[in-house]
Design a protein around this motif. Structure first.
Motif, PDB file in Angstrom:
ATOM      1  N   LYS A 127      19.417 -11.216  -4.739  1.00 58.07           N
ATOM      2  CA  LYS A 127      20.157 -11.234  -3.470  1.00 58.07           C
ATOM      3  C   LYS A 127      21.698 -11.537  -3.772  1.00 58.07           C
ATOM      4  CE  LYS A 127      19.156 -12.574   1.128  1.00 58.07           C
ATOM      5  NZ  LYS A 127      18.315 -13.444   1.881  1.00 58.07           N
ATOM      6  N   ILE A 142      14.055  -3.831   7.328  1.00 56.05           N
ATOM      7  CA  ILE A 142      13.041  -3.682   6.325  1.00 56.05           C
ATOM      8  C   ILE A 142      13.113  -2.178   5.771  1.00 56.05           C
ATOM      9  CG2 ILE A 142      10.618  -3.063   6.241  1.00 56.05           C
ATOM     10  CD1 ILE A 142      10.369  -4.918   8.678  1.00 56.05           C
ATOM     11  N   GLY A 143      13.263  -2.175   4.392  1.00 56.77           N
ATOM     12  CA  GLY A 143      13.227  -0.853   3.708  1.00 56.77           C
ATOM     13  C   GLY A 143      14.857  -0.292   3.374  1.00 56.77           C
ATOM     14  N   SER A 166      15.045  -8.823  -2.687  1.00 58.49           N
ATOM     15  CA  SER A 166      14.207  -9.793  -1.978  1.00 58.49           C
ATOM     16  C   SER A 166      14.083 -10.996  -2.990  1.00 58.49           C
ATOM     17  CB  SER A 166      13.045  -9.271  -1.644  1.00 58.49           C
ATOM     18  OG  SER A 166      12.069  -9.140  -2.797  1.00 58.49           O
ATOM     19  N   GLN A 167      14.456 -11.147  -4.227  1.00 57.36           N
ATOM     20  CA  GLN A 167      14.386 -12.270  -4.998  1.00 57.36           C
ATOM     21  C   GLN A 167      15.811 -12.701  -4.938  1.00 57.36           C
ATOM     22  OE1 GLN A 167      13.135 -10.883  -8.736  1.00 57.36           O
ATOM     23  NE2 GLN A 167      11.213 -10.159  -8.174  1.00 57.36           N
ATOM     24  N   THR A 182      17.116  -2.170   1.791  1.00 61.54           N
ATOM     25  CA  THR A 182      17.843  -2.520   0.371  1.00 61.54           C
ATOM     26  C   THR A 182      16.691  -2.775  -0.578  1.00 61.54           C
ATOM     27  OG1 THR A 182      17.039  -4.983   0.810  1.00 61.54           O
ATOM     28  CG2 THR A 182      19.488  -4.238   1.351  1.00 61.54           C
ATOM     29  N   PRO A 183      16.937  -2.349  -2.031  1.00 65.03           N
ATOM     30  CA  PRO A 183      15.900  -2.145  -2.996  1.00 65.03           C
ATOM     31  C   PRO A 183      15.086  -3.565  -3.002  1.00 65.03           C
ATOM     32  CG  PRO A 183      17.935  -1.698  -3.815  1.00 65.03           C
ATOM     33  CD  PRO A 183      18.319  -2.268  -2.546  1.00 65.03           C
ATOM     34  N   LEU A 184      13.910  -3.612  -3.459  1.00 65.42           N
ATOM     35  CA  LEU A 184      12.734  -4.580  -3.455  1.00 65.42           C
ATOM     36  C   LEU A 184      13.388  -5.765  -4.126  1.00 65.42           C
ATOM     37  CD1 LEU A 184      10.085  -5.456  -2.313  1.00 65.42           C
ATOM     38  CD2 LEU A 184       9.071  -4.302  -4.459  1.00 65.42           C
ATOM     39  N   PHE A 185      13.973  -5.308  -5.454  1.00 63.14           N
ATOM     40  CA  PHE A 185      14.368  -6.373  -6.074  1.00 63.14           C
ATOM     41  C   PHE A 185      15.594  -7.442  -5.425  1.00 63.14           C
ATOM     42  CE2 PHE A 185      17.550  -3.453  -7.244  1.00 63.14           C
ATOM     43  CZ  PHE A 185      18.726  -3.903  -7.278  1.00 63.14           C
ATOM     44  N   THR A 227      24.980  -4.604  -0.314  1.00 61.34           N
ATOM     45  CA  THR A 227      24.152  -4.442   0.650  1.00 61.34           C
ATOM     46  C   THR A 227      24.688  -3.094   1.731  1.00 61.34           C
ATOM     47  OG1 THR A 227      23.507  -6.464   0.738  1.00 61.34           O
ATOM     48  CG2 THR A 227      22.950  -5.468   2.487  1.00 61.34           C
TER      49      THR A 227
END
Length: 181
Positions: free
Chosen positions: A149, A136-137, A144-145, A139-142, A156
């Protein structure tokens, strides 16, 4: 229209991971790291009292060893609990490596269970550090799409290594005046 596209990219990302056998590779490397850490951990626990005295006297190498244990969640309370159980169940030395055989600790009641969990948590933390698996936290939030990904899946390592190694090394250097992490 975006839902079918997302599913395609999700399938591509998970398919690449499966075909490359990355999950199997990471699992095997984590197991190897845990074996080495178990040996190192048993060695540290057998000389913990001496390390604590030396660290209290200001010896830098002892402070670093105590700091390493603390970084995996082993403080004085956990160390005492583990030492107590280790006194009953001595580590076995096989081919030059200590094996704790912590499954035997589960027969020792509440303290045995707590010591078991302490060691297992420490070994898992070490394995996650040795083989960088995103958490959690990390990788960048984007990412998660599914599209991003898939696009960024081989980047990564860079994101995770900064969070797991570079930042802690900088913090350790600022705290202890060294760069060993």
């Amino acid at each position: 229209i975006t839902s079918p596209i997302d599913r395609v990219f999700q399938s591509m990302a998970s398919g690449t991971t499966t075909l490359s056998a990355m999950t199997l590779w990471n699992t095997q490397l984590k197991g190897l790291a845990m074996i080495e850490m178990e040996h190192n951990f048993a060695s540290l626990m057998m000389r913990y009292d001496d390390l604590l005295v030396a660290a209290s006297a200001g010896k830098k190498s002892a402070r670093l060893e105590i700091g390493k244990l603390a970084s995996i969640g082993i403080g004085q309370e956990q160390a005492r609990r583990i030492q107590k159980i280790m006194a009953k169940h001595q580590p076995q030395k096989t081919d030059g490596m200590y094996e704790l055989q912590i499954h035997r600790w589960l027969d020792e009641g509440t303290n045995g269970h707590a010591a078991y969990e302490d060691v297992l948590t420490g070994l898992r933390r070490t394995a996650k550090r040795a083989v960088m698996t995103p958490g959690i936290g990390d990788t960048p939030l984007f990412m998660s799409q599914p599209f991003y990904k898939t696009l960024m899946q081989f980047q990564t390592y860079g994101f995770v290594s900064v969070n797991r190694h570079v930042l802690p090394a900088i913090q350790r250097g600022a705290t202890y005046g060294d760069m060993e992490s």
